[in-house]
Design an enzyme around this catalytic site. Structure first.
Site, PDB file in Angstrom:
ATOM      1  N   ASP A   6      14.218   4.239  57.083  1.00 52.89           N
ATOM      2  CA  ASP A   6      15.395   4.764  57.775  1.00 52.89           C
ATOM      3  C   ASP A   6      15.536   6.271  57.644  1.00 52.89           C
ATOM      4  O   ASP A   6      14.916   6.915  56.802  1.00 52.89           O
ATOM      5  CB  ASP A   6      16.664   4.135  57.183  1.00 52.89           C
ATOM      6  CG  ASP A   6      17.003   4.730  55.822  1.00 52.89           C
ATOM      7  OD1 ASP A   6      16.116   4.748  54.942  1.00 52.89           O
ATOM      8  OD2 ASP A   6      18.134   5.217  55.646  1.00 52.89           O
ATOM      9  N   PHE A  52       8.162  13.269  56.620  1.00 48.35           N
ATOM     10  CA  PHE A  52       9.194  12.235  56.616  1.00 48.35           C
ATOM     11  C   PHE A  52       9.022  11.308  57.814  1.00 48.35           C
ATOM     12  O   PHE A  52       9.021  11.754  58.952  1.00 48.35           O
ATOM     13  CB  PHE A  52      10.583  12.869  56.638  1.00 48.35           C
ATOM     14  CG  PHE A  52      11.670  11.890  56.324  1.00 48.35           C
ATOM     15  CD1 PHE A  52      11.956  11.541  55.014  1.00 48.35           C
ATOM     16  CD2 PHE A  52      12.398  11.294  57.339  1.00 48.35           C
ATOM     17  CE1 PHE A  52      12.949  10.617  54.721  1.00 48.35           C
ATOM     18  CE2 PHE A  52      13.395  10.367  57.060  1.00 48.35           C
ATOM     19  CZ  PHE A  52      13.668  10.039  55.751  1.00 48.35           C
ATOM     20  N   VAL A  53       8.879  10.019  57.542  1.00 49.48           N
ATOM     21  CA  VAL A  53       8.636   9.050  58.609  1.00 49.48           C
ATOM     22  C   VAL A  53       9.762   8.020  58.681  1.00 49.48           C
ATOM     23  O   VAL A  53      10.458   7.786  57.695  1.00 49.48           O
ATOM     24  CB  VAL A  53       7.278   8.324  58.414  1.00 49.48           C
ATOM     25  CG1 VAL A  53       6.121   9.283  58.612  1.00 49.48           C
ATOM     26  CG2 VAL A  53       7.197   7.648  57.045  1.00 49.48           C
ATOM     27  N   ASP A 106       8.191  -0.012  50.828  1.00 48.50           N
ATOM     28  CA  ASP A 106       7.762   0.536  52.114  1.00 48.50           C
ATOM     29  C   ASP A 106       6.782   1.691  51.947  1.00 48.50           C
ATOM     30  O   ASP A 106       5.757   1.750  52.618  1.00 48.50           O
ATOM     31  CB  ASP A 106       8.979   0.962  52.964  1.00 48.50           C
ATOM     32  CG  ASP A 106       9.987   1.816  52.181  1.00 48.50           C
ATOM     33  OD1 ASP A 106       9.705   2.195  51.026  1.00 48.50           O
ATOM     34  OD2 ASP A 106      11.068   2.086  52.729  1.00 48.50           O
ATOM     35  N   ARG A 152      15.409   1.777  61.299  1.00 48.42           N
ATOM     36  CA  ARG A 152      14.631   0.738  60.594  1.00 48.42           C
ATOM     37  C   ARG A 152      14.055  -0.276  61.573  1.00 48.42           C
ATOM     38  O   ARG A 152      13.056  -0.926  61.288  1.00 48.42           O
ATOM     39  CB  ARG A 152      15.526  -0.027  59.606  1.00 48.42           C
ATOM     40  CG  ARG A 152      16.039   0.791  58.452  1.00 48.42           C
ATOM     41  CD  ARG A 152      16.653  -0.143  57.411  1.00 48.42           C
ATOM     42  NE  ARG A 152      17.541   0.537  56.482  1.00 48.42           N
ATOM     43  CZ  ARG A 152      17.152   1.170  55.393  1.00 48.42           C
ATOM     44  NH1 ARG A 152      15.874   1.227  55.098  1.00 48.42           N
ATOM     45  NH2 ARG A 152      18.014   1.760  54.590  1.00 48.42           N
ATOM     46  N   ASP A 195       6.055   7.753  47.586  1.00 47.86           N
ATOM     47  CA  ASP A 195       6.275   9.190  47.800  1.00 47.86           C
ATOM     48  C   ASP A 195       6.099   9.916  46.463  1.00 47.86           C
ATOM     49  O   ASP A 195       4.987  10.233  46.067  1.00 47.86           O
ATOM     50  CB  ASP A 195       7.671   9.378  48.416  1.00 47.86           C
ATOM     51  CG  ASP A 195       7.968  10.817  48.766  1.00 47.86           C
ATOM     52  OD1 ASP A 195       7.038  11.637  48.791  1.00 47.86           O
ATOM     53  OD2 ASP A 195       9.143  11.146  49.032  1.00 47.86           O
ATOM     54  N   LYS A 221      16.245  -1.497  51.066  1.00 47.04           N
ATOM     55  CA  LYS A 221      16.126  -2.255  52.291  1.00 47.04           C
ATOM     56  C   LYS A 221      14.783  -1.989  52.974  1.00 47.04           C
ATOM     57  O   LYS A 221      14.375  -2.716  53.874  1.00 47.04           O
ATOM     58  CB  LYS A 221      17.259  -1.840  53.261  1.00 47.04           C
ATOM     59  CG  LYS A 221      18.648  -2.074  52.712  1.00 47.04           C
ATOM     60  CD  LYS A 221      19.696  -1.481  53.682  1.00 47.04           C
ATOM     61  CE  LYS A 221      21.086  -1.603  53.100  1.00 47.04           C
ATOM     62  NZ  LYS A 221      22.052  -0.799  53.860  1.00 47.04           N
ATOM     63  N   GLY A 222      14.117  -0.943  52.557  1.00 48.42           N
ATOM     64  CA  GLY A 222      12.953  -0.429  53.280  1.00 48.42           C
ATOM     65  C   GLY A 222      11.808  -1.408  53.464  1.00 48.42           C
ATOM     66  O   GLY A 222      11.099  -1.367  54.459  1.00 48.42           O
TER      67      GLY A 222
HETATM   68  P1  5GP Z   1       9.616   7.613  45.664  1.00 44.90           P
HETATM   69  O1  5GP Z   1      10.428   7.052  44.544  1.00 44.90           O
HETATM   70  O2  5GP Z   1       8.169   7.189  45.654  1.00 44.90           O
HETATM   71  O3  5GP Z   1       9.763   9.105  45.787  1.00 44.90           O
HETATM   72  O4  5GP Z   1      10.268   7.165  46.992  1.00 44.90           O
HETATM   73  C1  5GP Z   1      10.319   5.903  47.360  1.00 44.90           C
HETATM   74  C2  5GP Z   1      11.475   5.656  48.301  1.00 44.90           C
HETATM   75  O5  5GP Z   1      11.931   6.825  48.982  1.00 44.90           O
HETATM   76  C3  5GP Z   1      10.982   4.715  49.360  1.00 44.90           C
HETATM   77  O6  5GP Z   1      11.214   3.387  48.949  1.00 44.90           O
HETATM   78  C4  5GP Z   1      11.794   5.127  50.557  1.00 44.90           C
HETATM   79  O7  5GP Z   1      13.001   4.399  50.555  1.00 44.90           O
HETATM   80  C5  5GP Z   1      12.112   6.591  50.350  1.00 44.90           C
HETATM   81  N1  5GP Z   1      11.198   7.464  51.107  1.00 44.90           N
HETATM   82  C6  5GP Z   1      10.194   8.220  50.630  1.00 44.90           C
HETATM   83  N2  5GP Z   1       9.556   8.871  51.615  1.00 44.90           N
HETATM   84  C7  5GP Z   1      10.176   8.510  52.753  1.00 44.90           C
HETATM   85  C8  5GP Z   1       9.952   8.840  54.143  1.00 44.90           C
HETATM   86  O8  5GP Z   1       9.066   9.591  54.554  1.00 44.90           O
HETATM   87  N3  5GP Z   1      10.798   8.255  55.025  1.00 44.90           N
HETATM   88  C9  5GP Z   1      11.799   7.416  54.661  1.00 44.90           C
HETATM   89  N4  5GP Z   1      12.553   6.908  55.614  1.00 44.90           N
HETATM   90  N5  5GP Z   1      12.020   7.073  53.369  1.00 44.90           N
HETATM   91  C10 5GP Z   1      11.212   7.621  52.436  1.00 44.90           C
HETATM   92 MG    MG Z   2      13.066   2.448  49.322  1.00 45.47          MG
END
Ligand code: 5GP
Ligand code: MG
Length: 176
Positions: free
Chosen positions: A157, A150-151, A98, A163, A101, A42-43
């Protein structure tokens, strides 16, 4: 809700200003080709709504649901696509999420879209954390680089909430 925000990291005005220039970068990159936007729910909901209205070209939009977080703040390392992929055969994809990470989500989705016959997959995120990634992926279009914290807000969310904040912020404490 806003009293639980420690600080505003990126204001609404800064986001919108950056979206204007990102849209120009994307238009240049696609060079007139029709764009199939694939947004990660949903991000990416808020980002994609603001971004695709800045792309005045032939464009369609699809959604995927990927889960890599399970309600907490730590990734499990596994990326699950729920409900399958749209038909992307022969299409030029702009994959929009969104935040970048660990990179696991974007890398997994990009690979799956290419496997499904996409002509090309360009990646776009509002935020990219400056850190070592678990997957070898970077965004082709990135709004802002941020530290490894973490944001929330602007689609992002914490346990399903925040959100709807119009800016990117940092929470006072987790568990609220
Ligand atoms: P990745 O697979 O790159 O580790 O993470 C991607 C997903 O993790 C993003 O689409 C998001 O949903 C979630 N995520 C990663 N970091 C953050 C953060 O700082 N805040 C939030 N709310 N979601 C995050
Ligand atoms: Mg996501």
């Amino acid at each position: 809700m806003e009293s639980l925000i420690e600080k505003v990291l990126i204001s609404e005005a800064e986001i919108h200003k950056r979206l204007d220039s990102m849209a120009l970068e994307i238009l240049t990159g696609f060079d007139g080709r029709p764009i199939t936007v694939v947004a990660v729910l949903k991000g990416a909901l808020v980002l994609v709504a603001d971004l695709f209205r800045r792309l005045p070209v032939k464009l369609d939009i699809e959604f995927v649901t990927a889960q890599s977080y399970y309600g907490g703040t730590e990734t499990t390392g596994q990326v699950e696509v729920i409900g399958g992929l749209p038909d992307v055969k022969g299409k030029s994809i702009l994959l929009v999420d969104d935040i970048l990470d660990t990179g696991l989500t974007l890398a997994a989705l990009k690979a799956q879209l290419m496997d499904a016959g996409a002509d090309s997959v360009a990646t776009c995120v509002l935020l990219s954390k400056i850190k070592e990634r678990s997957a070898d992926v970077e965004a082709d279009y990135c709004g802002f680089e941020i530290g490894d914290e973490f944001v929330v807000g602007y689609g992002l969310d914490y346990t399903g909430h925040y959100r709807n904040l119009p800016y990117i912020g940092i929470l006072k404490e987790f568990g609220v």
